[in-house]
Write an enzyme that holds these catalytic residues in place. Structure first.
Site, PDB file in Angstrom:
ATOM      1  N   TYR A 147     -54.464  22.344 -99.048  1.00  0.00           N
ATOM      2  CA  TYR A 147     -54.919  21.090 -98.431  1.00  0.00           C
ATOM      3  C   TYR A 147     -55.418  20.156 -99.515  1.00  0.00           C
ATOM      4  O   TYR A 147     -56.165  20.574-100.396  1.00  0.00           O
ATOM      5  CB  TYR A 147     -56.043  21.351 -97.428  1.00  0.00           C
ATOM      6  CG  TYR A 147     -55.570  21.259 -95.993  1.00  0.00           C
ATOM      7  CD1 TYR A 147     -54.926  20.109 -95.546  1.00  0.00           C
ATOM      8  CD2 TYR A 147     -55.756  22.303 -95.108  1.00  0.00           C
ATOM      9  CE1 TYR A 147     -54.481  20.016 -94.232  1.00  0.00           C
ATOM     10  CE2 TYR A 147     -55.312  22.212 -93.795  1.00  0.00           C
ATOM     11  CZ  TYR A 147     -54.670  21.065 -93.362  1.00  0.00           C
ATOM     12  OH  TYR A 147     -54.232  20.969 -92.075  1.00  0.00           O
ATOM     13  N   GLU A 168     -56.264  16.367 -98.829  1.00  0.00           N
ATOM     14  CA  GLU A 168     -56.499  15.008 -98.328  1.00  0.00           C
ATOM     15  C   GLU A 168     -57.126  14.147 -99.419  1.00  0.00           C
ATOM     16  O   GLU A 168     -58.046  14.589-100.114  1.00  0.00           O
ATOM     17  CB  GLU A 168     -57.441  15.016 -97.121  1.00  0.00           C
ATOM     18  CG  GLU A 168     -56.769  15.382 -95.830  1.00  0.00           C
ATOM     19  CD  GLU A 168     -57.041  16.816 -95.450  1.00  0.00           C
ATOM     20  OE1 GLU A 168     -57.177  17.642 -96.381  1.00  0.00           O
ATOM     21  OE2 GLU A 168     -57.112  17.106 -94.245  1.00  0.00           O
ATOM     22  N   ASP A 177     -36.797  -1.920 -96.474  1.00  0.00           N
ATOM     23  CA  ASP A 177     -36.642  -0.495 -96.174  1.00  0.00           C
ATOM     24  C   ASP A 177     -35.387  -0.012 -96.898  1.00  0.00           C
ATOM     25  O   ASP A 177     -34.265  -0.247 -96.450  1.00  0.00           O
ATOM     26  CB  ASP A 177     -36.520  -0.308 -94.659  1.00  0.00           C
ATOM     27  CG  ASP A 177     -36.333   1.152 -94.268  1.00  0.00           C
ATOM     28  OD1 ASP A 177     -36.044   1.983 -95.156  1.00  0.00           O
ATOM     29  OD2 ASP A 177     -36.460   1.453 -93.066  1.00  0.00           O
ATOM     30  N   THR A 181     -36.828   6.813 -98.061  1.00  0.00           N
ATOM     31  CA  THR A 181     -36.861   8.271 -97.946  1.00  0.00           C
ATOM     32  C   THR A 181     -36.324   8.846 -99.242  1.00  0.00           C
ATOM     33  O   THR A 181     -35.567   8.198 -99.972  1.00  0.00           O
ATOM     34  CB  THR A 181     -36.005   8.770 -96.774  1.00  0.00           C
ATOM     35  OG1 THR A 181     -34.751   8.108 -96.802  1.00  0.00           O
ATOM     36  CG2 THR A 181     -36.677   8.507 -95.451  1.00  0.00           C
ATOM     37  N   LYS A 186     -32.020  11.043 -98.990  1.00  0.00           N
ATOM     38  CA  LYS A 186     -30.683  10.529 -98.671  1.00  0.00           C
ATOM     39  C   LYS A 186     -29.913  10.357 -99.983  1.00  0.00           C
ATOM     40  O   LYS A 186     -29.638  11.344-100.649  1.00  0.00           O
ATOM     41  CB  LYS A 186     -30.798   9.235 -97.867  1.00  0.00           C
ATOM     42  CG  LYS A 186     -31.490   9.451 -96.502  1.00  0.00           C
ATOM     43  CD  LYS A 186     -31.468   8.205 -95.640  1.00  0.00           C
ATOM     44  CE  LYS A 186     -32.021   8.437 -94.253  1.00  0.00           C
ATOM     45  NZ  LYS A 186     -33.465   8.171 -94.130  1.00  0.00           N
ATOM     46  N   ARG A 218     -36.871  16.250 -98.259  1.00  0.00           N
ATOM     47  CA  ARG A 218     -37.052  15.415 -97.068  1.00  0.00           C
ATOM     48  C   ARG A 218     -38.446  14.789 -97.092  1.00  0.00           C
ATOM     49  O   ARG A 218     -39.443  15.506 -97.073  1.00  0.00           O
ATOM     50  CB  ARG A 218     -36.872  16.302 -95.836  1.00  0.00           C
ATOM     51  CG  ARG A 218     -36.854  15.627 -94.506  1.00  0.00           C
ATOM     52  CD  ARG A 218     -36.198  16.538 -93.490  1.00  0.00           C
ATOM     53  NE  ARG A 218     -34.795  16.682 -93.846  1.00  0.00           N
ATOM     54  CZ  ARG A 218     -33.843  15.792 -93.514  1.00  0.00           C
ATOM     55  NH1 ARG A 218     -34.138  14.741 -92.776  1.00  0.00           N
ATOM     56  NH2 ARG A 218     -32.598  15.971 -93.904  1.00  0.00           N
TER      57      ARG A 218
HETATM   58  N1  DSN Z   1     -31.785   9.339 -89.245  1.00  0.00           N
HETATM   59  C1  DSN Z   1     -31.592   8.416 -90.333  1.00  0.00           C
HETATM   60  C2  DSN Z   1     -30.166   8.069 -90.511  1.00  0.00           C
HETATM   61  O1  DSN Z   1     -29.328   8.912 -90.233  1.00  0.00           O
HETATM   62  O2  DSN Z   1     -29.854   6.980 -90.939  1.00  0.00           O
HETATM   63  C3  DSN Z   1     -32.428   7.219 -90.203  1.00  0.00           C
HETATM   64  O3  DSN Z   1     -33.742   7.588 -90.008  1.00  0.00           O
END
Ligand code: DSN
Length: 417
Positions: A53, A55, A199, A225, A228, A234
């Site tokens: 933990y 925080e 974003d 994120t 990707k 993740r």
């Molecule tokens: N689920 C993601 C995507 O496939 O683009 C977006 O959050």
């Protein structure tokens, strides 16, 4: 194999992990938001850091024993700032959705007006969809792509901004295949006195690799994120100017989240280092080249590409010219049987519902990580077309699946496994 195989005493989950490993590595992974992260990242995510933990932030924690964790999180922060040229970074968001909600909380008040790309034209749930908290907490006004060329219409964005005087303009997409120039959004935001949030969830890896314009010099806040195109674990991340640093950090903790996932943050630190390499730059360029090649090959097979093609890692395919009866839902199901994984996707102004759709979204990050190049994109387009054309013939679909497995065996996702 990068997973230990003897840690679950009843082996039930271990067997399912092995099944998923087989599914991922013997089929084509064409979901645009997925990738194969490195064994080094998975090692960190499966480490003892999951026990801790922490925080707070490095040097300012609410629990003891965070000396090592502080070093790891500080390294992650410095690496990602350097990677994107940002003043400030928060590496704690558990996801892209959380990162977006934290950015809104940092800069907005409930009820504020925000412009965002409509979900069915390529935006994201957290860009103001009425079923999402973003759409309930804030007054989102959607902008759309132009019917003629299916591209974001900056004149429309400006007109909406002048009419609604938003407190924030959100750029960024999840299923938009074209290049976004980050500068015009800044100009419009300045004209109406709005914050500018970008974003970059889908695009972070391409941006890091120099294959897509970097919004960081233009935007107040950039969220993304890490799993990707960036090929990390993740999770989410927020970059901002120094001016917004304190507000962003406060919005993440204690605003939206409690204890950070330091095992994932260690994985992020590793991914940020990997993404700074020359090999990753070559990877990012190849992702885009592969997407372009795949789009061209699909067009030759009779599919229509939304907006006519792609400038990034993904394409949205209108299935109707190939087969007027074929829905995205059926295409996704048939291709699953053929070992080709992708997702149904609305096309702009889709006459079918989001659960059925007239299109599919296809991305090249995973197959490019496997080392595939333009010739394999031609093969993949042919395999997709054959499976869909022969979808009522089980033997023909099975034959496609066997060819898919052979292709994946020639380009293993995890060669050492
Ligand atoms: N689920 C993601 C995507 O496939 O683009 C977006 O959050």
């Amino acid at each position: 194999m990068p997973f230990p195989s003897d840690t679950d005493p009843d082996l039930e989950i271990e067997r399912l992990l092995a099944d998923e490993f087989t599914r991922q590595t013997t089929g084509l992974q064409l979901i645009a938001s997925e990738n194969f992260t490195s064994p080094a990242v998975m090692h960190a995510v499966g480490s003892v850091l999951t026990n801790k933990y922490s925080e707070g932030y490095p040097g300012k924690r609410y629990y003891g024993g965070n000396q090592v964790v502080d070093s790891i999180e500080a390294i992650a922060i410095e690496r990602v700032k350097s990677l994107f040229g940002a003043d400030h970074a928060n590496v704690q968001p558990h996801s892209g959705a959380n990162a977006n909600m934290c950015a809104y909380q940092a800069l907005l008040n409930a009820g504020d007006t925000v412009l965002g790309l409509s979900l069915d034209h390529g935006g994201h749930l957290t860009h103001g969809s009425p079923v999402n908290a973003s759409g309930k907490l804030y007054n989102f006004i959607p902008y759309k792509v132009t019917p003629g060329d299916e591209r974001i219409d900056m004149d429309q964005v400006r007109d909406l901004a002048l009419k609604h005087r938003p407190r924030m303009i959100v750029a960024g997409t999840t299923s938009y295949p074209r290049r976004i120039d980050p500068a015009p959004f800044r100009a419009i935001a300045d004209e109406v006195g709005a914050y500018y949030m970008y974003d970059a969830a889908h695009l972070a890896g391409l941006i890091a690799g120099g294959a897509y314009p970097n919004p960081v010099p233009h935007a107040d806040v950039v969220t993304f994120t890490t799993h990707k195109t960036l090929r990390g674990p993740r999770g989410g991340c927020i970059l901002s100017t120094s001016e917004h640093a304190a507000a962003i950090d406060k919005a993440v903790f204690p605003g939206w989240q409690g204890g950070p996932l330091e095992h994932v943050i260690a994985g992020k630190a590793i991914a940020f280092r990997e993404a700074a390499s020359d090999a990753f730059k070559a990877y990012a360029q190849q992702v885009v080249a592969n997407a372009s090649a795949l789009a061209n090959a699909l067009a030759r097979n009779g599919f229509r590409l939304v907006s006519g093609g792609t400038d990034c890692h993904l394409m949205v395919v209108d299935l109707r010219p190939f087969d007027a009866e074929l829905t995205g839902k059926e295409a996704q199901a048939v291709l699953d049987l053929a070992g080709i994984t992708l997702n149904k996707n609305t096309i702009p102004d889709d006459p079918r519902s989001p659960f059925v759709t007239s299109g599919v979204r296809i991305g090249t990050p995973s197959v490019t990580t496997q080392g595939m190049k333009e010739p394999q994109m031609d093969t993949i387009a042919d395999l997709i077309a054959r499976a869909l054309r022969d979808r009522t013939d089980d033997a023909k679909v099975a034959a496609v699946k066997a060819e898919v497995a052979a292709l994946c065996a020639a380009f293993p996702a995890y060669p050492a496994a």
